[in-house]
Design an enzyme around this catalytic site. Structure first.
Site, short mmCIF file in Angstrom:
data_model
loop_
_atom_site.label_atom_id
_atom_site.label_comp_id
_atom_site.label_asym_id
_atom_site.label_seq_id
_atom_site.Cartn_x
_atom_site.Cartn_y
_atom_site.Cartn_z
N LYS A 277 0.95 -1.20 -0.04
CA LYS A 277 -0.07 -0.20 0.10
C LYS A 277 0.72 1.31 0.18
O LYS A 277 1.92 1.26 0.51
CB LYS A 277 -0.85 -0.06 1.28
N GLY B 70 -7.95 2.60 -1.09
CA GLY B 70 -7.69 1.46 -2.14
C GLY B 70 -6.89 1.96 -3.44
O GLY B 70 -6.54 1.18 -4.29
N GLU C 95 -11.87 3.08 10.13
CA GLU C 95 -12.12 2.10 9.41
C GLU C 95 -11.53 0.73 10.08
O GLU C 95 -10.35 0.94 10.23
CB GLU C 95 -11.38 2.33 7.89
N ASN D 126 -10.16 8.40 8.61
CA ASN D 126 -10.44 9.28 7.75
C ASN D 126 -10.82 10.64 8.40
O ASN D 126 -11.70 10.59 9.37
CB ASN D 126 -11.47 8.88 6.77
N ARG E 3 -12.44 13.32 7.44
CA ARG E 3 -13.38 14.25 6.73
C ARG E 3 -14.68 13.90 7.22
O ARG E 3 -14.85 12.46 7.65
CB ARG E 3 -13.16 14.10 5.28
N ARG F 35 -25.80 4.56 -3.45
CA ARG F 35 -25.14 6.00 -4.09
C ARG F 35 -25.63 5.69 -5.75
O ARG F 35 -25.34 4.91 -6.26
CB ARG F 35 -23.65 5.98 -4.16
C1 MV4 Z 1 -7.18 -4.56 2.60
C2 MV4 Z 1 -7.54 -5.83 2.26
C3 MV4 Z 1 -7.20 -6.98 2.80
N1 MV4 Z 1 -5.95 -6.90 3.50
N2 MV4 Z 1 -5.69 -4.73 3.33
C4 MV4 Z 1 -9.17 -1.47 -0.28
C5 MV4 Z 1 -9.58 -0.38 0.14
C6 MV4 Z 1 -8.73 0.26 1.34
N3 MV4 Z 1 -9.40 1.39 2.25
C7 MV4 Z 1 -8.34 -1.08 1.86
N4 MV4 Z 1 -8.54 -2.29 1.05
C8 MV4 Z 1 -8.49 -3.34 1.38
N5 MV4 Z 1 -7.34 -3.43 2.11
C9 MV4 Z 1 -5.52 -5.87 3.75
N6 MV4 Z 1 -4.28 -6.01 4.51
C10 MV4 Z 1 -8.59 -5.65 1.44
C11 MV4 Z 1 -9.01 -4.37 0.87
C12 MV4 Z 1 -10.07 -4.38 -0.01
C13 MV4 Z 1 -11.35 -3.72 0.27
C14 MV4 Z 1 -11.55 -3.06 1.48
C15 MV4 Z 1 -12.67 -2.74 1.63
C16 MV4 Z 1 -13.70 -2.50 0.85
C17 MV4 Z 1 -13.57 -3.33 -0.49
C18 MV4 Z 1 -12.50 -4.08 -0.41
C19 MV4 Z 1 -12.21 -4.58 -1.79
C20 MV4 Z 1 -11.13 -5.16 -2.05
C21 MV4 Z 1 -9.96 -5.12 -1.10
#
Ligand code: MV4
Length: 455
Positions: free
Chosen positions: A158, A165, A275, A290, A292, A338
């Site tokens: 990341k 994301g 989150e 977040n 905001r 939405r």
């Molecule tokens: C992750 C994850 C799995 N493992 N981190 C995507 C959005 C961002 N805010 C973080 N995200 C994710 N992080 C780890 N270590 C899976 C996601 C993710 C996801 C998270 C929230 C809602 C939808 C998602 C769809 C795909 C992956």
């Protein structure tokens, strides 16, 4: 109380803030680009200032022009809405140096939380469970290889300056790590001007649950319950609801307690969101904070009966809000869909254009936050959100049936919208039962393309 607020936003959220200002007796100043002269936020504000051309960099992201508009109109404060400059620590700092209140947390806190690796460290120090991963940014490839080996594959790369994301990569084996690190680093540099990366263990099918928090900046915070946000497509949320149907009372209690502890430890001073990811074993992990107001805040307003934006403004202006005394009870169930100007039949291609006819839904338990009107031309330069439909019910079942009824009642002509896609999701067995995680949309779409009649 403030006398005048400038709203550095457009679309439905600009209207939302104007409405809060009206009820508080505060004058509202709209800013707009040349593409937004006919926008509803301009028509509903007390004053308006054109700040530049359509491209966001020329207008809604242009800090000197927004500050100039605030100075010319004599605004006491700026509300950034969401998107654009809402999470810019630089913008908050410029506001302060110009003696204009930024309605949000301090620029120091925004900077801290904007560094997603630093936020992990801060929340770990607060005692929150974090996903196994790097402490801070990874220094080089050698360190990343070693760390990924310790965490165990799959891992996720990341961007330190990312969030939501953008620019993330899943790495399934050591062979892939080097090339994915380079690609992610380049993308982070281009997108955020910061190539910093961190690693986390990849959780396979997590649920995405967030907690609305409200803090006084002095170490006291309350939660305003959680929102279930697992229904997303390409990291864009489609449907949010509260309470989360996927967690029991004890998991809920723990998530809420973690969120308050994190907000208090950070001395959070405004509205914010913590989150979390929750895995199949119901283990909870902090994801990001977040700083905001979020698109989905009305879901929380519907179950608590609070006006979050008014309380956020009241706190920024006076240093106090009755909402900080105690968490209001959550009653019933709320869901938000939405509605975007996108064509689900063409890969969700953005579809701006003229709204030839508009009839929003109404009736008991229905709220519509939208800047649409018949004759409005949706410009191609900004996000494609047209409207948020939020329904409330005594039970989840009632909220869902009201949502289906509202989506059927809603008429938006002139541009394709995501309404049919929402109806399709809401009628699936998995959604009806409340049994879904973040893989839901992908699984549903691949089932549909493979002709599964139950999908
Ligand atoms: C992750 C994850 C799995 N493992 N981190 C995507 C959005 C961002 N805010 C973080 N995200 C994710 N992080 C780890 N270590 C899976 C996601 C993710 C996801 C998270 C929230 C809602 C939808 C998602 C769809 C795909 C992956």
């Amino acid at each position: 109380m403030y006398r005048k607020i400038l709203i550095a936003a457009r679309g439905e959220i600009a209207l939302r803030v104007i409405r809060a200002c009206r009820e508080l007796g505060i004058r509202a100043v709209a800013v707009h680009s040349r593409a937004d002269s006919e926008s509803l936020h301009v028509k509903l504000a007390d004053e308006d200032v054109c700040i530049g051309d359509a491209q966001p960099a020329e207008s809604y992201l242009n800090i000197p022009r927004i500050i100039a508009a605030a100075e010319i109109t004599g605004a006491d404060a700026i509300h950034p809405g969401y998107g654009f400059l809402a999470e810019s620590a630089t913008f908050a700092e410029v506001c302060r140096s110009c003696n204009i209140d930024f309605i949000g947390p301090s620029s120091e806190l925004m900077e801290r939380m904007g560094d997603k690796a630093a936020a992990r460290t801060l929340m770990k120090d607060a005692g929150l469970p974090i996903i196994p991963g790097s402490e801070g940014a990874v220094a080089d490839e050698r360190q990343a290889v070693e760390l990924a080996g310790t965490i165990g594959y799959p891992v996720m790369i990341k961007a330190v300056a990312g969030g939501g994301g953008r620019g993330i990569r899943i790495v399934r084996s050591e062979e892939e790590l080097s090339s994915l690190l380079h690609a992610a680093g380049k993308e982070a540099e281009v997108s955020f001007g910061d190539a910093g990366l961190y690693l986390e263990k990849y959780l396979e099918h997590p649920r995405h649950i967030e907690v609305q928090i409200f803090g006084d900046g002095g170490g006291r915070a309350v939660h305003l319950w959680e929102r279930e946000c697992s229904i997303q497509r390409r990291h864009q949320k489609l449907i949010e609801e509260s309470p989360s149907p996927g967690i029991g009372a004890s998991i809920r209690e723990r998530i809420l307690e973690y969120a308050v502890r994190g907000a208090e430890h950070a001395r959070y001073g405004s509205l914010g969101t913590v989150e979390f990811l929750v895995d199949a074993r119901d283990d909870i992990y902090f994801l990001e904070m977040n700083t905001r107001v979020q698109v989905e805040h009305p879901v929380t307003e519907m179950v608590t009966g609070c006006d979050l934006i008014k309380e956020q403004i009241r706190l920024a202006s006076t240093g106090a809000s009755p909402l900080l005394d105690r968490t209001p009870p959550s009653r019933g169930h709320a869901i938000e869909c939405r509605i975007n100007a996108e064509d689900p039949e063409r890969g969700f291609k953005p579809s701006p254009g003229k709204i030839s006819f508009y009839h929003p839904p109404g009736g008991p338990g229905v709220r519509v936050d939208s800047h649409l009107y018949a004759g409005y031309v949706v410009p191609p330069y900004y996000d494609s959100l047209l409207a948020k439909i939020i329904t409330w019910g005594e039970t989840r079942e009632e909220a869902v049936s009201r949502m289906i009824r509202s989506l059927e009642e809603c008429v938006i002509e002139g541009v394709p919208t995501t309404i049919p896609f929402h109806l399709w999701i809401l009628r699936t067995d998995a959604f009806t039962r409340g049994e879904f995680d973040t893989s839901f949309i992908d699984a549903l779409q691949s089932a549909r393309t493979q002709g599964d009649p139950t999908a």
